[in-house]
Design a protein around this motif. Sequence first.
Motif, PDB file in Angstrom:
ATOM      1  N   SER A 161      -2.921 -11.488   8.825  1.00  0.00           N
ATOM      2  CA  SER A 161      -2.236 -10.395   7.874  1.00  0.00           C
ATOM      3  C   SER A 161      -1.252  -9.622   8.659  1.00  0.00           C
ATOM      4  N   PHE A 162      -0.275  -9.145   8.237  1.00  0.00           N
ATOM      5  CA  PHE A 162       0.865  -8.364   9.000  1.00  0.00           C
ATOM      6  C   PHE A 162       1.548  -7.296   8.005  1.00  0.00           C
ATOM      7  N   SER A 163       1.837  -6.232   8.519  1.00  0.00           N
ATOM      8  CA  SER A 163       2.394  -5.296   7.484  1.00  0.00           C
ATOM      9  C   SER A 163       3.932  -4.833   8.043  1.00  0.00           C
ATOM     10  N   LEU A 164       4.782  -4.681   7.095  1.00  0.00           N
ATOM     11  CA  LEU A 164       5.889  -4.288   7.089  1.00  0.00           C
ATOM     12  C   LEU A 164       6.209  -2.789   6.400  1.00  0.00           C
ATOM     13  N   PRO A 165       6.756  -1.791   7.244  1.00  0.00           N
ATOM     14  CA  PRO A 165       7.138  -0.556   6.474  1.00  0.00           C
ATOM     15  C   PRO A 165       7.917  -0.678   5.514  1.00  0.00           C
ATOM     16  N   THR A 185      10.997   0.633   2.884  1.00  0.00           N
ATOM     17  CA  THR A 185      12.160   1.300   3.088  1.00  0.00           C
ATOM     18  C   THR A 185      11.938   2.723   2.551  1.00  0.00           C
ATOM     19  N   ALA A 186      12.604   3.575   3.028  1.00  0.00           N
ATOM     20  CA  ALA A 186      12.330   5.147   2.623  1.00  0.00           C
ATOM     21  C   ALA A 186      12.817   5.223   1.409  1.00  0.00           C
ATOM     22  N   ASP A 187      13.609   4.697   0.650  1.00  0.00           N
ATOM     23  CA  ASP A 187      14.010   5.074  -0.564  1.00  0.00           C
ATOM     24  C   ASP A 187      13.288   4.191  -1.824  1.00  0.00           C
ATOM     25  N   VAL A 188      12.003   3.482  -1.090  1.00  0.00           N
ATOM     26  CA  VAL A 188      11.159   2.913  -2.178  1.00  0.00           C
ATOM     27  C   VAL A 188       9.967   3.744  -2.728  1.00  0.00           C
ATOM     28  N   ASP A 238       0.822  -1.083   0.195  1.00  0.00           N
ATOM     29  CA  ASP A 238       0.078  -0.057  -0.099  1.00  0.00           C
ATOM     30  C   ASP A 238       1.034   1.134   0.076  1.00  0.00           C
ATOM     31  N   ALA A 239       0.237   2.459   0.313  1.00  0.00           N
ATOM     32  CA  ALA A 239       1.063   3.628   0.470  1.00  0.00           C
ATOM     33  C   ALA A 239       2.434   3.480   1.160  1.00  0.00           C
TER      34      ALA A 239
END
Length: 253
Positions: A244-248, A250-253, A173-174
């Motif tokens: 379900s689980f979410s993982l942030p 990376t900043a450069d993506v 997602d975003a």
Amino acid sequence: KHRLLAEDVERLYQEEKRLRQELQAEIAKRIKYTRGLVHELKTPITPILAAAELLLEEIKDPPLDNLVKSIYRSAANLNRRIDELLDMARSEVAMLSVNPEPTDMSVLLREVVGEMALVAQHNNQSLTLEKPKTLPLVEADKDRIRQVLLNLLNNAIKFTPQGGKIIVTAQRDAANLVISVSDTGRGMTAEQQEHLFEPYYRITDTRQKLSGLGLGLYLSKSLVELHGGHIWVQSEQNKGSTFSFSLPLTADV
């Protein structure tokens, strides 16, 4: 009055200091005990697993091969329970940690699903992976996320009947990569879902049938949150479950 106030403050400070020292001593004692216990349990398990692996390579004919497989599965299961107890102890004293690094989740998902596909096939279940051709990198501890995925897939296989389906999906997602494990098992009540991520919780009517300490989902939640993500479940009785689980990202993506 000022002298009495100062004396009270000093007394409170000394009492707080004493309690803090007692707590630190208790934590150190618990850590030492847990490490010793894990060492004592791990020491005999390691050669059993190694010997069983060698026997699996040498013995291919029934019924001996089934006996060796049973020994290996039992030893591996006990090894996982020991690891869960150690992680639980680390969590209680805030020592459970992760070591994130840029991780290609496409590769990790294919590896884990490939490992578990044989288990699902043995239970006459289908296990499939649905994801885009490429996935963004995430900062993740590969071994710990593997542990989360294995916990969720083991649960899905346990609760899904023969002929059932298990689907692993991944999408972004975003700001996050969201991974889900869906099954066509019995599902759960709303009350059961409220307690799922508590330590040692097990669904009552399966307690006698299923192995485990009831720590898998609790530890999965702890590990996902240490990555800055979240874990949740959607389920309905007789209609299956989706974890379900979410993982942030990376900043450069």
